[in-house]
Scaffold this active site. Structure first.
Site, mmCIF file in Angstrom:
data_model
loop_
_atom_site.group_PDB
_atom_site.id
_atom_site.type_symbol
_atom_site.label_atom_id
_atom_site.label_comp_id
_atom_site.label_asym_id
_atom_site.label_seq_id
_atom_site.Cartn_x
_atom_site.Cartn_y
_atom_site.Cartn_z
ATOM 1 N N SER A 47 24.542 44.408 55.913
ATOM 2 C CA SER A 47 23.534 45.461 55.916
ATOM 3 C C SER A 47 22.956 45.728 57.308
ATOM 4 O O SER A 47 23.727 45.950 58.239
ATOM 5 C CB SER A 47 22.456 45.090 54.906
ATOM 6 O OG SER A 47 21.831 46.251 54.473
ATOM 7 N N LYS B 21 25.092 46.200 60.904
ATOM 8 C CA LYS B 21 24.957 47.186 61.994
ATOM 9 C C LYS B 21 24.876 46.405 63.311
ATOM 10 O O LYS B 21 25.507 46.746 64.322
ATOM 11 C CB LYS B 21 23.673 48.018 61.837
ATOM 12 C CG LYS B 21 23.455 48.695 60.467
ATOM 13 C CD LYS B 21 22.160 49.520 60.442
ATOM 14 C CE LYS B 21 21.439 49.656 59.116
ATOM 15 N NZ LYS B 21 21.996 50.383 58.036
ATOM 16 N N HIS C 41 24.810 45.831 46.476
ATOM 17 C CA HIS C 41 24.565 45.595 47.901
ATOM 18 C C HIS C 41 24.247 44.107 48.136
ATOM 19 O O HIS C 41 23.096 43.686 48.025
ATOM 20 C CB HIS C 41 23.374 46.473 48.285
ATOM 21 C CG HIS C 41 22.997 46.419 49.728
ATOM 22 N ND1 HIS C 41 23.750 47.009 50.706
ATOM 23 C CD2 HIS C 41 21.928 45.866 50.353
ATOM 24 C CE1 HIS C 41 23.155 46.823 51.878
ATOM 25 N NE2 HIS C 41 22.048 46.125 51.690
#
Ligand code: GTR
Length: 411
Positions: free
Chosen positions: A243, A247, A389
């Site tokens: 998540s 990044k 997720h």
């Protein structure tokens, strides 16, 4: 003569750990999406020149894209300190039921005003013969959150203390260690707290590094520290993250060539997914949504592109391409529509064009989204799994298979 483009399924890759894992294959359900403008071509330089070789890429196009992603998206990279010291606080040769060596220590950067050192936790497989590859990533809730191991130290400076092992389900330590890999982690808040008020009373220039760039810099300091451990193979350190920390891992690998490979798990907007590819009905995260909720993550310049994604001179496939020719893996979850799985797949596929300049196939041009639980690609890998997720055992098995196939071989 070929008249229509060939759309082939990227070749499924089901080696070692995933084989026989009871994979149930099914077409991934994708939500309808639309484009905000045309994707910039990673292989066309700013002056219109076509990039046709790895050499052109390295000399001309890569520096341009690094500059654009720095100034517009993440802020200019934070310079490396003059050096670091890794002060080892603890070592056990009998951790995790005798399976692992555990090392914990504090990273202190020379010439940097750190409110606290960065505490790093490392597990290495005890049975290894020779230096091992290591997954290095930040964690959200403290080193003690990744496993219930009571030997994990909790530093005095932590605030918002979470229970031990809270995120243990996201770390398949047995699988990782049994595969001959180590894992190392640092709490993201040790490097910079995840709060908008970090910029309070700070005059922030539009291309100043923001929080993701600062975390990425911190991940490189973790790499500096790993290089001091003789049991770690310096040529096989993989930056990984889930998540917002995915990044971070991509930007760390883009800016620090010492990362041998990178993994993005469900990194979504501002990570692996294409900013111009948007799921209908506000179901995926847009620049507007992410900057509103997390104004501290990106360079202020990015604000100029809210609702004008088509005007961005870069997109996220070019972030992935900056990692070329090093292996990169992008993982999505079907239920994680907010991260836009299709946008993540397309970014990995588009980045593959750059890998092909190096003779690495990546994900074939025109390849369709793979089925659930069917990893694809060589050099650039991708999978989508069922579920939400998070990070699962399936994800780890796929990361390990991919790294076994794509990391440089043992020294
Ligand atoms: C969400 C955010 C995503 C992603 C995620 C996470 O709230 O919108 O971009 O980073 O958090 O980090 O778990």
């Amino acid at each position: 003569m070929q008249t229509k483009p060939i759309v082939h399924r990227a070749l499924p890759l089901i080696p070692g750990l995933l084989a026989g894992a009871g994979l149930n294959q099914a077409t991934a359900h994708l939500e309808p999406a639309f484009w905000k403008g045309k994707l910039p071509d990673a292989l066309v330089a700013a002056d219109g020149r076509r990039i046709e070789s790895a050499d052109d890429w390295a000399r001309l196009r890569r520096p341009e894209l690094l500059q654009l992603l720095s100034s517009i998206v993440y802020g200019m990279p934070v310079p490396a300190p003059a050096g670091i010291e890794f002060k080892v606080l603890e070592r056990s040769d009998n951790a995790l039921n005798g399976k692992a060596i555990r090392i914990q220590g504090d990273i202190v950067c020379r010439g940097v005003n750190q409110p606290n050192p960065f505490r790093m936790l490392v597990y290495l497989p005890k049975q290894a013969k020779g230096p091992v590859p290591v997954f290095l990533g930040l964690n959200f809730n403290g080193n003690h959150s990744i496993d219930a191991d009571p030997g994990i130290q909790i530093p005095g400076w932590i605030d918002d203390l979470k229970p031990r092992g809270e995120n243990g389900h996201r770390y398949d330590l047995d699988l990782i260690l049994d595969a001959g890999y180590g894992i190392a982690t640092i709490h993201n808040a040790d490097i910079q707290p995840d709060r908008p008020d970090v910029w309070k009373n700070v005059a922030r220039k539009k291309d100043d590094p923001a929080t993701i760039a600062t975390w990425a810099w911190g991940l490189s300091r973790g790499l500096d520290a790993l290089l001091t451990i003789p049991e770690v193979d310096p040529g096989r350190i993989v930056g990984w993250g889930h998540s917002r920390l995915g990044k971070t891992a991509l930007w760390a690998a883009a800016t620090d060539p010492r990362f041998a490979a990178a993994i993005s798990n469900d990194s979504g907007c501002g990570g692996a997914s294409l900013t111009r590819h948007i799921v209908e009905g506000d179901k995926s995260e847009t620049l507007k949504a992410i900057i509103k909720q997390f104004p501290h993550w990106f360079a202020l310049n990015l604000n100029d592109f809210i609702d004008r994604e088509e005007a961005l001179p870069v997109d996220q496939h070019e972030l992935i391409a900056l990692i070329a020719p090093r292996p990169v893996y992008v993982a999505s979850a079907e239920g994680d529509v907010w991260a836009d799985p299709e946008g993540e797949f397309l970014a990995a596929r588009e980045a593959s064009k750059v890998y092909r300049l190096f003779g690495i196939p990546g994900i074939p041009e025109g390849a369709a989204m793979p089925d659930l639980h069917r990893p694809v690609g060589a050099g650039v890998g991708y999978h989508i799994r069922a579920g939400e997720h998070t990070v699962t055992g399936f994800d780890w098995a796929a990361f390990l298979d991919f790294m076994n196939a794509n990391l440089p071989k043992k020294p």
